[in-house]
Design an enzyme around this catalytic site. Sequence first.
Site, PDB file in Angstrom:
ATOM      1  CB  VAL A   1      14.132 -10.117  35.159  1.00 13.44           C
ATOM      2  CG1 VAL A   1      14.729 -11.120  36.136  1.00 13.44           C
ATOM      3  CG2 VAL A   1      12.784 -10.586  34.615  1.00 13.44           C
TER       4      VAL A   1
ATOM      5  CB  SER B   1       8.632 -21.397  24.666  1.00 11.96           C
ATOM      6  OG  SER B   1       7.528 -22.276  24.610  1.00 11.96           O
TER       7      SER B   1
ATOM      8  CE1 TYR C   1       5.626 -18.019  28.160  1.00  9.81           C
ATOM      9  CE2 TYR C   1       5.059 -19.464  26.332  1.00  9.81           C
ATOM     10  CZ  TYR C   1       5.774 -19.214  27.489  1.00  9.81           C
ATOM     11  OH  TYR C   1       6.649 -20.172  27.971  1.00  9.81           O
TER      12      TYR C   1
ATOM     13  CB  SER D   1       7.532 -12.652  24.905  1.00  8.95           C
ATOM     14  OG  SER D   1       7.203 -13.901  25.491  1.00  8.95           O
ATOM     15  CE  LYS D   2       9.145 -17.596  27.335  1.00 10.05           C
ATOM     16  NZ  LYS D   2      10.310 -17.596  28.236  1.00 10.05           N
TER      17      LYS D   2
ATOM     18  CB  ILE E   1       8.002 -28.418  31.764  1.00  9.83           C
ATOM     19  CG1 ILE E   1       8.935 -28.604  30.546  1.00  9.83           C
ATOM     20  CG2 ILE E   1       8.652 -28.936  33.050  1.00  9.83           C
ATOM     21  CD1 ILE E   1       9.321 -30.028  30.224  1.00  9.83           C
TER      22      ILE E   1
END
Length: 244
Positions: free
Chosen positions: A63, A143, A156, A159-160, A189
């Site tokens: 992607v 997130s 991370y 980015s979220k 999760i």
Amino acid sequence: MRLKNKNIVVTGGASGIGRAAAQCCAREGASVAVVDLDGEGVERAVREIEQRGGCANGFRADVKEENQVRDLFDTIGEAFGHIDGLIHAAGILEGALVPVDEFEEFTWDRVIDINLKGSFLAAKYAVPWMKKVGKGVIVLIASGAGVKGGSSSVAYGSSKGGVHGLSLVLAAQLGHRNIRVHGVCPGGIETPLKMRVVQKQADAAGRDVAHLAAGLGDPEGVGNILSFLVSDAADYVRGTIFTR
Ligand code: NAD
């Protein structure tokens, strides 16, 4: 069946939340395009759906590569005839527990490229197909990290936060084209992505991994919400959704 006659693209469909979302969409009657970088995982996910009587086709793509994402949507659009929904769950978490002053530029670029640029590219090439049919739904997986609070990884969480911002920008830009856009922010999760971080945290703290993993949610719980969001039954839902 809520998704009868709908064609839904699920990226990150080989594992975790994306795989659960693909199964839930197929159970609701959709034809599902399962997309992932992990080709064997794609084949497994498609087989699982077919064994349960659902309809799915598999596609391998990275992607973060624009030419691959362009070709992917061309191929899916031509094969399926139309695209009604995109659930973009492809993502990575790298650089967990690394302090900002030791964080490698390479890791930063890789996480931002896959999580944030990948979300932009998936939306960019899904939208023309949705404009063709005059409606559609795009669900980007952000997130709680970088939206409500901190993250184990500097890149991370950043980015979220960006993915969530992108969902707001696209919702405002595409609403009048009848294209509904959501950012979905799952809680913790139990997936391979999450378990790698939990293992690292357990090792660092000298604690039992099972203890730290207790209370993590089931991917199917989020998969059910995602399959609902791409259905017409969710027409009156707007904005960001936080899940357990
Ligand atoms: P996962 O690792 O189980 O699944 C992610 C999938 O994305 C994998 O199949 C992987 O091969 C694929 N992928 C990675 N890089 C790719 C690329 N460049 N091109 C195509 N596919 C690629 O992880 P998951 O936990 O199911 O994560 C799904 C999404 O949910 C991610 O965006 C993640 O950030 C987000 N999320 C997860 C949690 C959690 O606790 N698990 C919480 C909040 C958000």
